[in-house]
Design an enzyme around this catalytic site. Structure first.
Site, PDB file in Angstrom:
ATOM      1  N   LEU A   1     -12.334  48.583  -7.832  1.00 21.68           N
ATOM      2  CA  LEU A   1     -11.520  48.081  -6.710  1.00 21.68           C
ATOM      3  C   LEU A   1     -12.273  46.889  -6.135  1.00 21.68           C
ATOM      4  O   LEU A   1     -13.510  46.854  -6.163  1.00 21.68           O
ATOM      5  CB  LEU A   1     -11.360  49.154  -5.632  1.00 21.68           C
ATOM      6  N   ASP A   2     -11.529  45.940  -5.571  1.00 22.16           N
ATOM      7  CA  ASP A   2     -12.170  44.770  -4.965  1.00 22.16           C
ATOM      8  C   ASP A   2     -13.003  45.174  -3.750  1.00 22.16           C
ATOM      9  O   ASP A   2     -12.797  46.253  -3.170  1.00 22.16           O
ATOM     10  CB  ASP A   2     -11.112  43.751  -4.538  1.00 22.16           C
ATOM     11  N   PHE A   3     -13.866  44.244  -3.346  1.00 22.39           N
ATOM     12  CA  PHE A   3     -14.806  44.470  -2.248  1.00 22.39           C
ATOM     13  C   PHE A   3     -14.120  45.065  -1.009  1.00 22.39           C
ATOM     14  O   PHE A   3     -14.609  46.019  -0.410  1.00 22.39           O
ATOM     15  CB  PHE A   3     -15.452  43.116  -1.895  1.00 22.39           C
TER      16      PHE A   3
END
Ligand code: URA
Length: 242
Positions: free
Chosen positions: A100-102
């Protein structure tokens, strides 16, 4: 890997010595004598020689509620990683089954079982990954047909696989993907110049984020969650195009 190869590596033995061990019934797999060196063993298969276990690793499967502001990586020189959320004893030897993105939140799966994580992420299994999304601008019905048809991603040099879109409110939607390309959802909405401002993964295949987990909390998966639909040892081929 094949049992004879596993024995040779573990006990530093040549092929003849391994054959002898097998032929004399000194090797058991899952508690039963196994004489066939071609037998397939996985990293967690209980193999024993003269009753002494040789495979000691135990499979581990965790779900984490990923908080925003941490990196989907096992290490990072600058930022907290998802592994930092786990007790160090639980985190040993784990890898991530999907990223998952930051600033994305939600369901993150961690395991030391490479076969299992490959099955989860292989798009040929068509396991849905379901996300709740909030956008800066209103989402219009025309998005759904474009998501379904797919968009050409120049960096990957191919079309995206069909994705589902359910509009929940003017700026909220549920998106279903069957693959995991870099920033895929942000790029799909980016096609309409609509910025994703919040993204939360709710489910991967049959595994739903446990609502009792607050961001940063985690728990072991239950047996029902670990069991994935489809064949245990898939030999999937992409359908041939005529
Ligand atoms: N798509 C994105 O753009 N970001 C995520 O974190 C997951 C899917």
């Amino acid at each position: 890997m094949r049992l004879d190869r596993f024995l040779g590596q573990r006990k530093t033995l040549g092929r003849r010595a391994v054959r002898r061990l097998l032929a004399t019934g000194r090797v058991t797999v899952d508690g039963a004598v196994m004489r066939d060196g071609r037998h397939d063993v996985g990293p967690f298969t209980p193999v024993a020689l003269d009753g002494e276990p040789l495979a000691t690793r135990r499979p581990a499967y965790w779900m984490l509620h990923k908080p925003a502001g941490c990196v989907s990586a096992t290490r990072d020189p600058r930022h907290r990683t998802v592994l930092d959320a786990l007790d160090p004893a639980d985190a040993e030897g784990l890898h991530l089954a999907g990223r998952l993105d930051f600033n994305s939140t939600g369901l993150m799966l961690l395991t030391n079982d490479g076969r299992w994580s490959r099955r989860l992420s292989d798009p040929r299994h068509k396991l849905p990954k379901v996300y709740w999304v909030r956008t800066e601008d209103p989402i219009t019905p025309e998005y759904a047909a474009v998501f379904e048809r797919g968009l050409y991603f120049a960096y990957e040099g191919r079309m995206t696989r069909p994705a589902g879109l359910e509009i929940l409110a003017q700026r909220e939607a549920r998106v279903t993907l069957y693959e995991g390309l870099y920033h895929q959802i942000k790029r799909l909405f980016g096609h309409f110049d609509n910025r994703v401002v919040a993204l939360h993964r709710e489910r991967i295949g049959p595994i739903r984020l446990d609502p009792s987990l607050a961001p940063g909390q985690y728990r072991a998966l239950g047996a029902d969650e670990i069991r994935l639909p489809g064949p245990a040892e898939p030999d999937l081929q992409e359908p041939r195009r005529p």
